[in-house]
Design a protein around this motif. Structure first.
Motif, mmCIF file in Angstrom:
data_model
loop_
_atom_site.group_PDB
_atom_site.id
_atom_site.type_symbol
_atom_site.label_atom_id
_atom_site.label_comp_id
_atom_site.label_asym_id
_atom_site.label_seq_id
_atom_site.Cartn_x
_atom_site.Cartn_y
_atom_site.Cartn_z
ATOM 1 N N SER A 31 -20.505 -93.750 50.386
ATOM 2 C CA SER A 31 -21.458 -92.631 50.386
ATOM 3 C C SER A 31 -22.396 -92.706 51.593
ATOM 4 O O SER A 31 -22.132 -92.093 52.624
ATOM 5 C CB SER A 31 -22.244 -92.612 49.068
ATOM 6 N N TYR A 32 -23.460 -93.470 51.487
ATOM 7 C CA TYR A 32 -24.369 -93.582 52.626
ATOM 8 C C TYR A 32 -23.637 -94.096 53.864
ATOM 9 O O TYR A 32 -23.775 -93.533 54.960
ATOM 10 C CB TYR A 32 -25.519 -94.542 52.302
ATOM 11 N N THR A 113 -23.105 -81.880 45.859
ATOM 12 C CA THR A 113 -21.663 -82.060 45.650
ATOM 13 C C THR A 113 -21.082 -83.076 46.633
ATOM 14 O O THR A 113 -19.863 -83.217 46.724
ATOM 15 C CB THR A 113 -20.925 -80.721 45.834
ATOM 16 N N GLY A 114 -21.952 -83.777 47.368
ATOM 17 C CA GLY A 114 -21.503 -84.682 48.413
ATOM 18 C C GLY A 114 -21.134 -86.066 47.914
ATOM 19 O O GLY A 114 -20.899 -86.288 46.727
ATOM 20 N N TYR A 115 -21.124 -87.016 48.857
ATOM 21 C CA TYR A 115 -20.686 -88.375 48.557
ATOM 22 C C TYR A 115 -21.523 -89.040 47.468
ATOM 23 O O TYR A 115 -21.041 -89.923 46.760
ATOM 24 C CB TYR A 115 -20.746 -89.236 49.820
ATOM 25 N N CYS A 117 -22.292 -88.092 44.702
ATOM 26 C CA CYS A 117 -21.762 -87.838 43.354
ATOM 27 C C CYS A 117 -20.686 -88.841 42.943
ATOM 28 O O CYS A 117 -20.302 -88.884 41.770
ATOM 29 C CB CYS A 117 -21.201 -86.421 43.278
ATOM 30 N N THR A 118 -20.204 -89.623 43.895
ATOM 31 C CA THR A 118 -19.084 -90.538 43.599
ATOM 32 C C THR A 118 -19.486 -92.014 43.658
ATOM 33 O O THR A 118 -18.623 -92.880 43.613
ATOM 34 C CB THR A 118 -17.936 -90.304 44.596
ATOM 35 N N GLU A 119 -20.773 -92.293 43.738
ATOM 36 C CA GLU A 119 -21.217 -93.680 43.898
ATOM 37 C C GLU A 119 -21.021 -94.494 42.614
ATOM 38 O O GLU A 119 -21.591 -94.159 41.577
ATOM 39 C CB GLU A 119 -22.705 -93.714 44.273
ATOM 40 N N PRO A 120 -20.264 -95.583 42.676
ATOM 41 C CA PRO A 120 -20.146 -96.459 41.507
ATOM 42 C C PRO A 120 -21.463 -97.174 41.236
ATOM 43 O O PRO A 120 -22.167 -97.580 42.168
ATOM 44 C CB PRO A 120 -19.063 -97.460 41.916
#
Length: 278
Positions: A31-32, A113-115, A117-120
């Motif tokens: 993400s970041y 809706t970016g990265y 939203c998928t961070e574990p």
């Protein structure tokens, strides 16, 4: 249960624990860090996309906690290697930030809706409950924006009004102002004395430098830096893992753990006892 449920007799607290967020509470490798690589690639016209090792090398300098500034710095360094001076590089920082955010948060600032939203997640709320039950006040100090930090803490973890100092609230690390402010809020909320030991949990050299600087300002209390190995490091070669570990230790980390949840109440007690032998 949240920190607000902690017994107000926290003056008996063993320690105050403050957590960084990125690389500690959530995995930001996709993400970041992905947004950072996207941004550098965009502003070098597709000529250079930094690897995780490139990013780690930059952050090991201890002053690049802000990923927007880190992106800009990597762009500058790329063009300097091409023989250009920084003054010759037409780089609009606000445009760079906007591009970064369009990848990290998504193109719509109101509907993310970016990265992000998928961070574990790297810890569960019940881990924090175990600290609460042990009478250990906890909170968060992060270089992430307040919106990003609250997204993971409140929306993802379900915490209710956690103590949080974010990017907008204090200077960037390794300046210890934000860490000191977090500790003060926890002291006030839980009536903890100003001599309560503080543990700061982070994954970067800048995090550990922050603890060292706090020690200089408040030498009458025990400060302990706990290093966490972020997921991307655990997936790298043993040589890179050893280098990352060595950098954290050299920056002041007392111990280094592969996951934040390994910092149990018992481990905290062990750390404090080790620093205050009978």
């Amino acid at each position: 249960m949240t920190a607000s449920n902690l017994d107000k007799s926290a003056n008996r607290a063993l320690a105050i624990v403050v957590f960084d967020i990125d690389g500690v509470v959530r995995d930001v490798g996709g993400s970041y860090r992905r947004a950072l690589a996207d941004t550098v690639e965009q502003y070098t016209n597709g000529a250079y996309r930094p690897s995780q090792v490139d990013i780690d090398t930059l952050k090991s300098e201890g002053v690049w906690n802000n990923d927007w500034e880190a992106s800009q710095e990597l762009v500058y360094r790329y063009f300097e290697k091409q023989g250009k001076n920084r003054t010759e590089i037409a780089l609009d920082y606000q445009n760079l930030v906007a591009f970064f955010q369009s990848r990290y948060r998504g193109p719509n600032p109101k509907n993310w809706t970016g990265y992000i939203c998928t961070e574990p997640l790297l810890l569960a709320s019940n881990y924090l409950e175990t600290l609460t039950l042990a009478g250990i006040p906890w909170g968060f100090f992060s270089g992430a924006t307040r919106g990003s930090a609250e997204y993971v803490l409140c929306k993802r973890l379900g915490l209710k009004s956690p103590v949080l100092i974010a990017m907008e609230d204090a200077p960037g690390k390794p300046d210890p102002t934000g860490l000191l402010a977090t500790v003060q809020l926890l002291e006030q909320q839980f009536s903890a004395p100003e001599t309560t030991a503080v543990i700061y949990v982070g994954d970067t050299v800048a995090d550990m430098y922050t603890v060292e600087k706090a020690k200089l300002l408040q030498p009458n209390r025990l400060w302990i830096g706990v290093g966490i190995l972020p997921p991307h490091v655990l997936q790298e070669t043993s040589q890179q893992l050893e280098a990352y570990t060595a950098n954290l230790k050299q920056a002041g980390a007392k111990i280094i753990l592969p996951n934040v949840q390994d910092l149990t109440a018992a481990k905290i007690q062990e750390l404090i006892a080790g620093e205050n032998p009978a």
